[in-house]
Design a protein around this motif. Sequence first.
Motif: not given
Length: 188
Positions: A9-23
């Motif tokens: 779950l923590a890894a998923l949150v980090v990946v999602l945050a990285l995807v959002i940050a690249t928008r």
Amino acid sequence: MLKKIGIALAALVVVLALVIATRPSTYRVTRSTTISASPAVAYAQVADFHRWEAWSPWAHLDPKMQTSYAGPDGAVGASYGWKGNDQVGEGRMTIVEARPAEALGIRLEFLKPWQATNSTRFEFAQAATGTRITWTMDGENNFVGKAFSLVSNMDKMIGSDFERGLASLKTVAEAQTGTPRAVPAVAK
């Protein structure tokens, strides 16, 4: 087992945050139409905030909306404020650039249900059959805006409002000049 689920779950949150940050950190919505009226007639409909009720795509979403006007109509510093239901929220528009029959720049401030400040611009250019009007809004995406852009397309969402507004503006301006209304031609 719980530890593995927590790590996943923590890894998923980090990946999602990285995807959002690249928008993209900015967005732009632009629509244009040509109307059978002079640039001066078209400009007058936009520069005087009192006239927006006749063509704005948001003017009739809340019949109880409270509005206020300040400053000299159509001049730098003129403003229009509104406060209404959930569909219109609360905000203010202020003219920051006024070049009659050429361009109008507006600072658009949303106060509720969220806060944002955008730049809106109308450009009026002589065309073979009248006036080419271009309506543009530029804005910035903070982290929440970037996340929202994963599930919603600002161009489609606001662009359809711009298309309706330009079609109504065409009707109003052409009626003022006595020009018969043709099928609206709105372009991206």
